[in-house]
Structures are given as structure tokens and as C-alpha cells.
Design an enzyme around this catalytic site. Sequence first.
Site, PDB file in Angstrom:
ATOM      1  N   ILE A  12      -1.707  14.321  16.742  1.00 43.26           N
ATOM      2  CA  ILE A  12      -2.538  13.502  17.639  1.00 43.26           C
ATOM      3  C   ILE A  12      -1.686  12.989  18.810  1.00 43.26           C
ATOM      4  CG2 ILE A  12      -4.128  11.544  17.770  1.00 43.26           C
ATOM      5  CD1 ILE A  12      -4.438  11.779  14.680  1.00 43.26           C
ATOM      6  N   ASP A  58      14.221   6.910  14.864  1.00 45.56           N
ATOM      7  CA  ASP A  58      13.355   6.464  13.768  1.00 45.56           C
ATOM      8  C   ASP A  58      12.849   5.062  14.107  1.00 45.56           C
ATOM      9  OD1 ASP A  58      12.642   5.282  11.083  1.00 45.56           O
ATOM     10  OD2 ASP A  58      13.317   7.259  10.426  1.00 45.56           O
ATOM     11  N   SER A 124      -7.169   4.108  10.312  1.00 48.28           N
ATOM     12  CA  SER A 124      -7.939   5.189   9.706  1.00 48.28           C
ATOM     13  C   SER A 124      -9.222   4.644   9.099  1.00 48.28           C
ATOM     14  CB  SER A 124      -7.080   5.832   8.606  1.00 48.28           C
ATOM     15  OG  SER A 124      -7.873   6.639   7.772  1.00 48.28           O
ATOM     16  N   TYR A 149      -0.992   5.489   0.959  1.00 45.49           N
ATOM     17  CA  TYR A 149      -1.149   5.775   2.395  1.00 45.49           C
ATOM     18  C   TYR A 149      -2.218   4.846   2.991  1.00 45.49           C
ATOM     19  CZ  TYR A 149      -3.162   7.875   6.550  1.00 45.49           C
ATOM     20  OH  TYR A 149      -3.684   8.052   7.809  1.00 45.49           O
ATOM     21  N   LYS A 153      -2.170   1.511   5.947  1.00 48.69           N
ATOM     22  CA  LYS A 153      -3.013   1.312   7.143  1.00 48.69           C
ATOM     23  C   LYS A 153      -3.668  -0.064   7.106  1.00 48.69           C
ATOM     24  CE  LYS A 153      -2.140   5.187   9.085  1.00 48.69           C
ATOM     25  NZ  LYS A 153      -1.260   5.203  10.250  1.00 48.69           N
ATOM     26  N   PHE A 178     -11.638   8.865  12.468  1.00 53.65           N
ATOM     27  CA  PHE A 178     -12.363   9.560  11.404  1.00 53.65           C
ATOM     28  C   PHE A 178     -11.602  10.875  11.145  1.00 53.65           C
ATOM     29  CE2 PHE A 178     -15.684   6.807   9.922  1.00 53.65           C
ATOM     30  CZ  PHE A 178     -15.374   5.706  10.700  1.00 53.65           C
ATOM     31  N   ASP A 295     -11.987  10.840  -3.347  1.00 49.04           N
ATOM     32  CA  ASP A 295     -12.901  11.219  -2.259  1.00 49.04           C
ATOM     33  C   ASP A 295     -14.206  10.442  -2.332  1.00 49.04           C
ATOM     34  OD1 ASP A 295     -11.350  13.027  -0.953  1.00 49.04           O
ATOM     35  OD2 ASP A 295     -12.410  14.821  -1.663  1.00 49.04           O
TER      36      ASP A 295
HETATM   37  P1  NAD Z   1       1.722  13.813  12.421  1.00 47.43           P
HETATM   38  O1  NAD Z   1       2.490  13.814  11.150  1.00 47.43           O
HETATM   39  O2  NAD Z   1       1.456  15.107  13.085  1.00 47.43           O
HETATM   40  O3  NAD Z   1       2.422  12.845  13.487  1.00 47.43           O
HETATM   41  C1  NAD Z   1       3.165  11.703  13.095  1.00 47.43           C
HETATM   42  C2  NAD Z   1       4.501  11.788  13.802  1.00 47.43           C
HETATM   43  O4  NAD Z   1       5.275  10.636  13.448  1.00 47.43           O
HETATM   44  C3  NAD Z   1       5.320  13.013  13.404  1.00 47.43           C
HETATM   45  O5  NAD Z   1       5.737  13.689  14.580  1.00 47.43           O
HETATM   46  C4  NAD Z   1       6.513  12.444  12.632  1.00 47.43           C
HETATM   47  O6  NAD Z   1       7.682  13.220  12.822  1.00 47.43           O
HETATM   48  C5  NAD Z   1       6.619  11.047  13.231  1.00 47.43           C
HETATM   49  N1  NAD Z   1       7.221  10.038  12.356  1.00 47.43           N
HETATM   50  C6  NAD Z   1       6.916   9.747  11.071  1.00 47.43           C
HETATM   51  N2  NAD Z   1       7.682   8.742  10.624  1.00 47.43           N
HETATM   52  C7  NAD Z   1       8.508   8.373  11.643  1.00 47.43           C
HETATM   53  C8  NAD Z   1       9.513   7.404  11.794  1.00 47.43           C
HETATM   54  N3  NAD Z   1       9.871   6.612  10.784  1.00 47.43           N
HETATM   55  N4  NAD Z   1      10.131   7.300  12.991  1.00 47.43           N
HETATM   56  C9  NAD Z   1       9.806   8.100  14.023  1.00 47.43           C
HETATM   57  N5  NAD Z   1       8.869   9.062  13.930  1.00 47.43           N
HETATM   58  C10 NAD Z   1       8.216   9.193  12.756  1.00 47.43           C
HETATM   59  O7  NAD Z   1       0.331  13.032  12.141  1.00 47.43           O
HETATM   60  P2  NAD Z   1      -0.952  12.870  13.044  1.00 47.43           P
HETATM   61  O8  NAD Z   1      -2.068  13.584  12.385  1.00 47.43           O
HETATM   62  O9  NAD Z   1      -0.642  13.158  14.459  1.00 47.43           O
HETATM   63  O10 NAD Z   1      -1.218  11.315  12.836  1.00 47.43           O
HETATM   64  C11 NAD Z   1      -0.721  10.343  13.738  1.00 47.43           C
HETATM   65  C12 NAD Z   1      -1.050   8.958  13.203  1.00 47.43           C
HETATM   66  O11 NAD Z   1      -2.467   8.864  13.018  1.00 47.43           O
HETATM   67  C13 NAD Z   1      -0.427   8.668  11.838  1.00 47.43           C
HETATM   68  O12 NAD Z   1      -0.045   7.308  11.811  1.00 47.43           O
HETATM   69  C14 NAD Z   1      -1.554   8.918  10.877  1.00 47.43           C
HETATM   70  O13 NAD Z   1      -1.438   8.175   9.699  1.00 47.43           O
HETATM   71  C15 NAD Z   1      -2.763   8.455  11.691  1.00 47.43           C
HETATM   72  N6  NAD Z   1      -4.010   9.062  11.250  1.00 47.43           N
HETATM   73  C16 NAD Z   1      -4.122  10.422  11.194  1.00 47.43           C
HETATM   74  C17 NAD Z   1      -5.307  10.992  10.755  1.00 47.43           C
HETATM   75  C18 NAD Z   1      -5.447  12.493  10.660  1.00 47.43           C
HETATM   76  O14 NAD Z   1      -6.436  12.965  10.063  1.00 47.43           O
HETATM   77  N7  NAD Z   1      -4.577  13.299  11.246  1.00 47.43           N
HETATM   78  C19 NAD Z   1      -6.392  10.180  10.389  1.00 47.43           C
HETATM   79  C20 NAD Z   1      -6.253   8.801  10.477  1.00 47.43           C
HETATM   80  C21 NAD Z   1      -5.049   8.243  10.924  1.00 47.43           C
HETATM   81  C1  UD1 Z   2      -8.058  12.541   4.139  1.00 43.63           C
HETATM   82  C2  UD1 Z   2      -7.554  11.275   3.505  1.00 43.63           C
HETATM   83  C3  UD1 Z   2      -7.528  10.165   4.538  1.00 43.63           C
HETATM   84  C4  UD1 Z   2      -6.651  10.582   5.709  1.00 43.63           C
HETATM   85  C5  UD1 Z   2      -7.147  11.907   6.261  1.00 43.63           C
HETATM   86  C6  UD1 Z   2      -6.202  12.452   7.306  1.00 43.63           C
HETATM   87  C7  UD1 Z   2      -8.151  11.394   1.125  1.00 43.63           C
HETATM   88  C8  UD1 Z   2      -9.009  10.820   0.037  1.00 43.63           C
HETATM   89  N1  UD1 Z   2      -8.391  10.930   2.370  1.00 43.63           N
HETATM   90  O1  UD1 Z   2      -9.397  12.328   4.604  1.00 43.63           O
HETATM   91  O2  UD1 Z   2      -7.008   8.985   3.960  1.00 43.63           O
HETATM   92  O3  UD1 Z   2      -6.705   9.596   6.731  1.00 43.63           O
HETATM   93  O4  UD1 Z   2      -7.232  12.896   5.220  1.00 43.63           O
HETATM   94  O5  UD1 Z   2      -4.957  12.783   6.794  1.00 43.63           O
HETATM   95  O6  UD1 Z   2      -7.321  12.240   0.888  1.00 43.63           O
HETATM   96  N2  UD1 Z   2     -11.996  19.398   1.087  1.00 43.63           N
HETATM   97  C9  UD1 Z   2     -12.270  20.529   0.349  1.00 43.63           C
HETATM   98  N3  UD1 Z   2     -11.245  21.398   0.116  1.00 43.63           N
HETATM   99  C10 UD1 Z   2      -9.976  21.196   0.588  1.00 43.63           C
HETATM  100  C11 UD1 Z   2      -9.710  20.040   1.357  1.00 43.63           C
HETATM  101  C12 UD1 Z   2     -10.747  19.154   1.586  1.00 43.63           C
HETATM  102  O7  UD1 Z   2     -13.400  20.740  -0.072  1.00 43.63           O
HETATM  103  O8  UD1 Z   2      -9.095  22.041   0.344  1.00 43.63           O
HETATM  104  C13 UD1 Z   2     -13.107  18.446   1.385  1.00 43.63           C
HETATM  105  C14 UD1 Z   2     -12.860  17.042   0.888  1.00 43.63           C
HETATM  106  O9  UD1 Z   2     -13.309  16.887  -0.424  1.00 43.63           O
HETATM  107  C15 UD1 Z   2     -13.678  16.238   1.913  1.00 43.63           C
HETATM  108  C16 UD1 Z   2     -13.593  17.062   3.196  1.00 43.63           C
HETATM  109  O10 UD1 Z   2     -13.217  18.371   2.787  1.00 43.63           O
HETATM  110  O11 UD1 Z   2     -15.036  16.179   1.535  1.00 43.63           O
HETATM  111  C17 UD1 Z   2     -12.546  16.557   4.182  1.00 43.63           C
HETATM  112  O12 UD1 Z   2     -11.278  16.421   3.509  1.00 43.63           O
HETATM  113  P1  UD1 Z   2      -9.917  16.118   4.297  1.00 43.63           P
HETATM  114  O13 UD1 Z   2      -9.812  17.031   5.465  1.00 43.63           O
HETATM  115  O14 UD1 Z   2      -8.816  16.117   3.314  1.00 43.63           O
HETATM  116  O15 UD1 Z   2     -10.140  14.656   4.905  1.00 43.63           O
HETATM  117  P2  UD1 Z   2     -10.545  13.289   4.160  1.00 43.63           P
HETATM  118  O16 UD1 Z   2     -10.537  13.403   2.715  1.00 43.63           O
HETATM  119  O17 UD1 Z   2     -11.802  12.805   4.795  1.00 43.63           O
END
Ligand code: NAD
Ligand code: UD1
Length: 338
Positions: A12, A58, A124, A149, A153, A178, A295
Site C-alpha cells: 500500500i 527500523d 484495519s 495482529y 491495530k 477493508f 473469519d
Molecule cells: P507490506 O508488508 O507490504 O508493507 C509494510 C512495510 O512495512 C513493508 O515494506 C515492511 O518492510 C515495512 N516494515 C515492517 N516493519 C517495519 C519496521 N519495524 N521498520 C520499518 N519498516 C517496517 O503491507 P501492506 O499491505 O502495504 O500494509 C501496510 C499497512 O497497512 C500495515 O500496517 C498493515 O497492517 C496495514 N493494513 C494492511 C491491510 C492489507 O490487507 N494489506 C489491511 C489493513 C491494514
Molecule cells: C485478513 C485478516 C485481516 C487483515 C487482512 C489483510 C483474518 C481473519 N483477517 O482479512 O485482519 O487486515 O487479511 O492482511 O485473517 N479465503 C479463502 N481462501 C483463501 C484465503 C481467503 O476462501 O485461501 C477467504 C476468507 O475466508 C475470506 C476472504 O477469502 O472470506 C478474504 O480473506 P483474506 O483475503 O485473507 O482477508 P480477510 O480475512 O478479510
Amino acid sequence: MSILVTGGAGFIGSHTCVELLNAGYDTIILDNLCNSKSESVKRIKEITGKDVKFVKCDIRDRAGLDKIFSENKIDAVIHFAGLKSVPQSCKEPLEYYDNNIGGTVTLCEAMAAAGCKKIVFSSSATVYGSENPSPLREDMPEGKTTNPYGTTKLYIERILKDTYAADNEWSVCLLRYFNPIGAHKSGRIGEDPNGIPANLVPYITQVAIGKLDHLNVCGNDYPTPDGTGIRDYIHVVDLALGHIKAVEKVLGETGCSTYNLGTGKGYSVLDLVKAFEKACGKKIKYEIAPRRSGDVAICYSDPTKAKQELGWSATRDLDEMCEDSWRWQSNNPNGFED
Ligand code: NAD
Ligand code: UD1
């Protein structure tokens, strides 16, 4: 204006850096590369044609942070850095609490010492827990989290709210994402998970490319129209654009506010499979598997508040999300190779 983006080399973060640079912000990326590659930074430069400063650091390294703040005039921080794997957090909770919570506290201390009190944080939808009915609204009570995790948050949200309550010079924006999927149109940056993906879309893309044999659909007995789980999938570029609006807000005023970043529409796992088959022109083999623990059946946002207060709403539909995820995966079968 100059923005420090922690975790800016990640999924992201990299998309947000592209939009920050396109919007004319000076952008500094801080990342320890524990879950990303420096190649993504090169590609941010390639896509935008602009320079971006990268510091390998870091967020728990206070001296490193102080150096960055003393060498650069930073107006606001977008804080993505954190560990995000739900299963890994259950195995290594202390690492998650130290990295995500400890890291955020250290970052905020360094910010306060440098007089930079404007932060946008990656929260999240997980903080709503399993009790609240969808569509989820920001005024609903936070729920019980089911894994470390999610707990990080929830606690970080509280820490940032308390920080503002104690010092009204802070400006805090908590963004509850989301399910971000998709990739930049160029196909040059995207999600690059380590090992076997835990999340649905990277799993599907790896089935489509032949790296994985089939998708396990985790449960088909949920109270939903086709029995599979429903989520609010949002294009990562829409999400990135939401951060531009949030940065404008924290730069313009003090306060502490929370916004959902979602589309408001829910799609099932099988809807995703169908949309992805259309995007990639291949059949996605799947099998029905047991439910995954933790889930919820249905999780989607009410995105009204972000529209009203930030002037932001998602515009990219599910087909576009799948097409863009597929372009990224098929152009980069092994992700960022550096
Ligand atoms: P990502 O792992 O691709 O990006 C996170 C980045 O943070 C990575 O580049 C990692 O190297 C860096 N990082 C981790 N710990 C660190 C530290 N201690 N110091 C410096 N850098 C560090 O993940 P993302 O999907 O891009 O997510 C970004 C943020 O959004 C995260 O905080 C994640 O929890 C949150 N988030 C993601 C999702 C999702 O579905 N991807 C959903 C909700 C919230
Ligand atoms: C998950 C995390 C959430 C986190 C987000 C991004 C859990 C319970 N929640 O969200 O905390 O912020 O990822 O990292 O883990 N599914 C399948 N097969 C798979 C994988 C997923 O059927 O192999 C289904 C899941 O049951 C769900 C949907 O796909 O219904 C989405 O799953 P996923 O992409 O893992 O996201 P979340 O569970 O919503």
C-alpha cells in the site's frame, strides 16, 4: 510539503508514494525492507519520473529516526510500517507487539521531539471485531480482536487517540482499510507476499499463474447468498488516493478522526473467483475447505463519512481490481526480484 512514509516500500505504501509524488509532495520513504524489496522504490521513481529519498531504517531505531527528522523538514508522516500476517502474529505475538506497537510509540516520540505532530495511520476493519453488523460505521464500538495482529491495530488506535487527548497540537487520522487488492495500471508495482499467500487475491493470482494448484475456499456454509465469506475489496490505488485526502486533512487542521476506506460493496469468495476468471481468461480451480478460524461471514464498510468529510470515495470496480492484479502478477511472476 514533505511527507515521511514509513513502510513506503510495501504494497500500500508504494502505491501511496506514487500518488503523493503525482500530487507534488516531496516524499521520503523509511522502510527496513523486512517485507519488501528496494526494487519497489526504483519502480516508484520509474512510474512517476520523480526522485524519492529512501532511508533503510527500523521504526524502533530512535537514533535513526532522530537523524531523519533532523536532516529533513518533515510536515507529516503516513505510517504504514508494521507486520501484517494474522497466522504469524499468533505464532510470534511478542514480535508483533514490539514491532507494531513499540515501533509506533518510538516513531511518535521522535515526531514529538522534532515538532512534527501530524500522522496518518494504517488501521484495519479488523478493529470492528465480529459482533458489529455490516455495513460497518466508524461510530460503532470497537470489537474484540481474535489475533495479536488485530490487537496491535486496536491498541495503536488507542495510543494515538490518547496522544491527541493529551496534546491537542497533534493531528491524527486513523484509516480503517477493508480488503485492498489490485495494483498500479503500469503493472510495475503490486503485492509481493513472502511464501504461500494467506490472503485471497494473491492466492488466486498464484493459482492463475500455475504456482499453486488450486484455491481452498474457506467455508461454503456461511449465511450469505452462495455460502462463502463476503468482503469489501478496494482497489489499492483508490486506497492510496484516500491517503492524499487524509494528508491534506492532517496538514490543514489539528484533531483526531477515524475513517473507513472501503467501497461499501460486499463480494463473496466465489464472486472473486468469477471476476478473476474473466480478467485472466483462465479457469481458477478451487475446492471447498473448512472455515478458517477467526473469519467473520460478512464484512463491508459504510464509506459515507470519508465521502462527506474527506471528499473521497472509491471509483474502481471489481473487474478493474482483478485486471490490474492479474497484469501485475503475469508481468512479474516472481514479484520484485532484486
Ligand atoms: P507490506 O508488508 O507490504 O508493507 C509494510 C512495510 O512495512 C513493508 O515494506 C515492511 O518492510 C515495512 N516494515 C515492517 N516493519 C517495519 C519496521 N519495524 N521498520 C520499518 N519498516 C517496517 O503491507 P501492506 O499491505 O502495504 O500494509 C501496510 C499497512 O497497512 C500495515 O500496517 C498493515 O497492517 C496495514 N493494513 C494492511 C491491510 C492489507 O490487507 N494489506 C489491511 C489493513 C491494514
Ligand atoms: C485478513 C485478516 C485481516 C487483515 C487482512 C489483510 C483474518 C481473519 N483477517 O482479512 O485482519 O487486515 O487479511 O492482511 O485473517 N479465503 C479463502 N481462501 C483463501 C484465503 C481467503 O476462501 O485461501 C477467504 C476468507 O475466508 C475470506 C476472504 O477469502 O472470506 C478474504 O480473506 P483474506 O483475503 O485473507 O482477508 P480477510 O480475512 O478479510
